[in-house]
Design an enzyme around this catalytic site. Structure first.
Site, short mmCIF file in Angstrom:
data_model
loop_
_atom_site.label_atom_id
_atom_site.label_comp_id
_atom_site.label_asym_id
_atom_site.label_seq_id
_atom_site.Cartn_x
_atom_site.Cartn_y
_atom_site.Cartn_z
N LEU A 187 0.83 -1.20 0.00
CA LEU A 187 0.00 0.00 0.00
C LEU A 187 0.86 1.25 0.00
O LEU A 187 0.39 2.32 -0.39
CB LEU A 187 -0.93 0.01 1.22
CG LEU A 187 -1.98 -1.10 1.29
CD1 LEU A 187 -2.79 -0.97 2.56
CD2 LEU A 187 -2.88 -1.05 0.07
N ALA A 244 5.32 2.70 0.89
CA ALA A 244 6.62 2.47 1.51
C ALA A 244 7.34 3.79 1.65
O ALA A 244 7.17 4.69 0.83
CB ALA A 244 7.46 1.49 0.68
N GLY A 245 8.12 3.92 2.72
CA GLY A 245 8.88 5.14 2.94
C GLY A 245 10.03 4.88 3.87
O GLY A 245 10.40 3.73 4.13
N MET A 277 10.24 5.10 7.03
CA MET A 277 9.95 4.45 8.30
C MET A 277 9.69 2.96 8.14
O MET A 277 9.93 2.19 9.07
CB MET A 277 8.72 5.10 8.95
CG MET A 277 8.90 6.59 9.23
SD MET A 277 10.33 6.95 10.29
CE MET A 277 9.87 6.08 11.77
N GLY A 278 9.16 2.55 7.01
CA GLY A 278 8.83 1.15 6.83
C GLY A 278 7.89 0.96 5.66
O GLY A 278 7.83 1.79 4.75
N LYS A 295 1.46 -2.86 9.01
CA LYS A 295 2.53 -1.86 9.00
C LYS A 295 3.77 -2.42 9.67
O LYS A 295 3.70 -2.92 10.80
CB LYS A 295 2.07 -0.60 9.73
CG LYS A 295 3.15 0.42 10.01
CD LYS A 295 2.60 1.53 10.87
CE LYS A 295 3.70 2.47 11.34
NZ LYS A 295 3.16 3.52 12.22
N ASP A 327 -3.27 14.59 17.07
CA ASP A 327 -2.96 14.83 15.65
C ASP A 327 -4.19 14.57 14.79
O ASP A 327 -4.12 13.85 13.79
CB ASP A 327 -1.79 13.97 15.20
CG ASP A 327 -1.14 14.51 13.92
OD1 ASP A 327 -1.31 15.71 13.62
OD2 ASP A 327 -0.47 13.72 13.22
#
Length: 720
Positions: free
Chosen positions: A21, A23-24, A26-27, A43, A137
């Site tokens: 879905l 990716a970046g 962080m994971g 995640k 947030d």
């Protein structure tokens, strides 16, 4: 949604991975299936981040906070492993866009949708606060839109009230533009449930207007305005402004609780029985949810690549469609996943299924709809919107289509300023055509913008006469109703073919202005049955119809036509005629077809006949009536079949143009007048002389007052 790579595992914690879905840094977030077959968003956190003790502590707290929460509008954590080398958690999969994607892609939500959104988010926050937590947030990117309601996600920075934060004392935690003044000033000791309510107010202002209440730009500037300036709520609908303004009070103690906000936001027009029904979102957004749901369900168990491509492999061929993505294509691509993960998003930084569409995906043409949905013309505007929406749904349900439709709605409140704003929104979004524009004021205000963009304006209940008379000729407007100036046609036909008379009297109500004088002039020039017409005026400031009625009877009138547009004044005329003993045909126009006439005229109003440019919604296709009632829980309203037909006319035009994704709005505006469409209400055929006029053989209908309703007689030219 992207395929798995050779480096991705096949299974994590008993969950079979299906696709990526996002990716970046962080994971990675995967679409996965549990052993029981349910879809989840899973995640993972990269090992290098998990090696940081503070980060792992934060992740444990994130999972603990999320697992402690219960509430329908929260996304539950269904599994997690916080101690793995690469820790992970899995949540229910929500196949919908974020609120940020929906508003950026399709514009502000309707008031009813904002009420539903707000009440359910406030319920979610109540659950958070009852558990002793503060979200900290709440923002559009952390709200996912599902068929049955929104979901509040991402508890990565949630913390227990009174707990010590894992941040520096002077750190600003949250997202500028959607955080409270106490957060903007890093007053950590004051951050509590009221801070979430402030953020909720920011989210609702954005959802209702498409604008951030404290503006955009440099983060420092946004934070300064949050602390020191009043929010910009000018574009927020009036019925929402007070509650949103209260949520945005600078002092935490002056804000309502989440529970009170939820109670205030619940739409008083919607019965509690409908609180959980689907259909709360605009059709364009529902389409995205449906498409993503379908994609997710159709994802096959992947076949793994034997190895990763290397630098020695030939570069893949570029896609055939190399055009820059439009806003609508970006929305369907779901590209927010990577950016949210790169920014270090929390529990469910992105849980919506994305995907740029397969090669077999149909192009989507978005139609705009603007009308008065909350003012004096609300009943007609809502009925038109519903008819148009139903037509879009029926088109998309067909199996032989080569393109799909979407409908985006804006309430212009029959106000020039709001009509212009709606036109700006639609032209910037590049809609294929715009429907509605129910009043001359709205049409005249919006027309220059649509003309400049070469966007077709398909008028449903306005005849476009004001546009035709304007100094600047607007070439992109297309009226699908009979013109007001020809309303004498069905009345003359009735008094010639059905109730044949030789002497007609017109009670000329001068309060009706040009509409009344046009009707009077037509009946004078072309009397019914080629007989005679006498005219008997009533001053605009007079309520006394007796002198005009006496004069009409003195002229031995066999039929009386009332030229006015006021139901109340028509009722006075009806009572005066009854008192004078007149029992011949009494005729008026569609403006009088209101409950006020029946109520105030009483028995004197019985058997009056009215000419109208719209059909009876209950007398058209049974399929339409049944679908409308099933969809909206009520009988179809006036102008709803005509709105349904307006969508059909545009769809037929798109078919004639090939239905491809690259059809320009200008091509639709030009081609409309060469299309013939057999609608529910009437056939739509335009003259070939360039006048843009509809062929008038089927444009008007007749109704008769009977009992406590108006009985449909039929199409005027079919009655004998």
């Amino acid at each position: 949604m992207q395929p798995l790579t050779a480096d991705d595992p096949e299974d994590i914690g008993g969950h079979r991975l299906l696709a990526r879905l996002g990716a970046g840094g962080m994971g990675v977030v995967y679409l996965a299936r549990t052993a029981g077959g349910a879809l989840v968003a899973l995640k993972t956190i990269r090992a290098e981040h998990a090696a940081d003790p503070a980060f792992r502590t934060r992740f444990r707290r994130e999972v603990t906070a999320a697992r402690a929460l219960t509430g329908r509008w929260l996304v539950p954590v269904v599994a997690a492993d916080t101690e793995a080398r690469e820790p992970w958690l899995a949540t229910e999969f929500v196949p919908g866009p974020s609120l940020a994607e929906a508003v950026d892609g399709f514009g502000a939500l309707p008031v009813t949708a904002v009420r539903t959104l707000g009440s359910r988010l406030a319920d979610a926050l109540s659950a958070v606060h009852t558990a002793g937590l503060v979200h900290r947030d709440v923002k559009p990117a952390n709200v996912l839109l599902a068929l049955d309601g929104p979901r509040l996600i991402d508890f990565g920075i949630a913390y227990a009230s009174g707990a010590t934060a894992l941040t520096a004392p002077d750190a600003v935690v949250g997202t500028p533009g959607f955080l409270a003044p106490e957060q903007a000033q890093a007053r950590a000791g004051e951050v509590g449930p009221a801070s979430d309510v402030f953020s909720l107010g920011c989210v609702l202002a954005y959802a209702a207007s498409g604008r951030r209440p404290f503006g955009t730009g440099n983060a420092a500037g946004v934070l300064f305005r949050t602390v020191h300036e009043e929010p910009d709520l000018a574009q927020v609908p009036g019925e929402l402004r007070a509650l949103i303004g209260a949520c945005l009070a600078k002092e935490p103690g002056q804000r309502p609780t989440a529970a009170k906000a939820a109670a205030t936001l619940r739409d008083p027009r919607a019965p509690l029985a409908r609180e959980t029904t689907e259909g709360w979102l605009p059709p364009a957004v529902l389409r995205v949810v449906a498409e993503r749901s379908a994609r997710a369900l159709d994802v096959p168990t992947p076949r793994r690549s034997p190895r990763q491509p290397t630098a020695a492999d030939p570069a893949p061929s570029p896609p055939q469609d190399a055009r820059p993505p439009t806003r609508r294509r970006v929305l369907l691509m779901g590209s927010a996943a990577a950016s949210l993960l790169a920014a270090g998003g929390g529990v469910t930084a992105y849980l919506a299924a994305g995907g740029g569409g397969s090669g077999g995906a149909l192009p989507v043409h978005t139609l705009g709809f603007q009308a008065d949905l909350s003012g004096t013309d609300k009943a007609d505007g809502v009925a038109q919107e519903r008819g148009a929406r139903l037509a879009v749904e029926h088109h998309n349900a067909r199996t032989d289509i080569t393109f799909r439709l979407a409908l985006e709605t804006v309430d212009d409140r029959a106000n020039a300023a709001h009509a212009k704003e709606a036109a700006r929104r639609f032209t910037e979004a590049g809609v294929t055509a715009v429907l509605g524009l129910g009043t001359p004021a709205a049409a005249l205000a919006a027309a220059p913008l649509y003309q400049d963009a070469r966007t077709a304006m398909v008028l449903i209940s306005d005849d476009g006469e004001e546009l035709g008379r304007a100094e600047q000729h607007f070439s992109t407007w297309c009226a699908t109703r009979g013109p007001e100036k020809s309303l004498a046609v069905p009345l003359t036909s009735y008094l010639t073919s059905v109730r044949r008379v030789d002497r007609t009297a017109v009670i000329d109500d001068r309060a009706a202005g040009t509409a009344g004088s046009a009707l009077t002039n037509q009946l004078s020039l072309l009397p019914p049955n080629e007989g005679t017409t006498s005219v008997h005026p009533v001053a605009a400031d007079s309520d006394d119809f007796a002198p005009a009625v006496r004069a009409a009877l003195a002229a031995k009138a066999q039929a009386v036509v009332f030229s006015g547009t006021s139901p109340e004044r028509a009722a006075r005329c009806a009572r005066t005629l009854a008192d004078a003993g007149f029992t011949g045909p009494r005729v008026g126009t569609w403006h009088i077809l209101r409950p006020a006439f029946l109520q105030q005229a009483g028995n004197a109003g019985q058997d009056w006949v009215f000419g109208a440019p719209f059909t009876d919604p209950g007398s058209v296709s049974r399929t339409f009536r049944t679908a409308y009632r099933a969809r909206y829980g009520t009988a179809p309203g006036r102008w709803s079949p005509e709105a349904y037909d307006a969508v059909g006319l545009v769809a037929r035009t798109l078919e004639k143009l090939g239905g491809t994704a690259d059809i320009e709005p200008g091509a639709v505006a030009q081609r409309l007048f060469g299309v013939t469409y057999q609608g529910l209400a009437k056939p739509l055929r335009f003259a070939t002389d360039g006048s843009k006029a509809l062929e008038q053989d089927a444009l008007y209908f007749l109704f008769q007052a009977k009992g406590n309703t108006f009985r449909f007689l039929g199409r005027y030219d079919q009655l004998r």
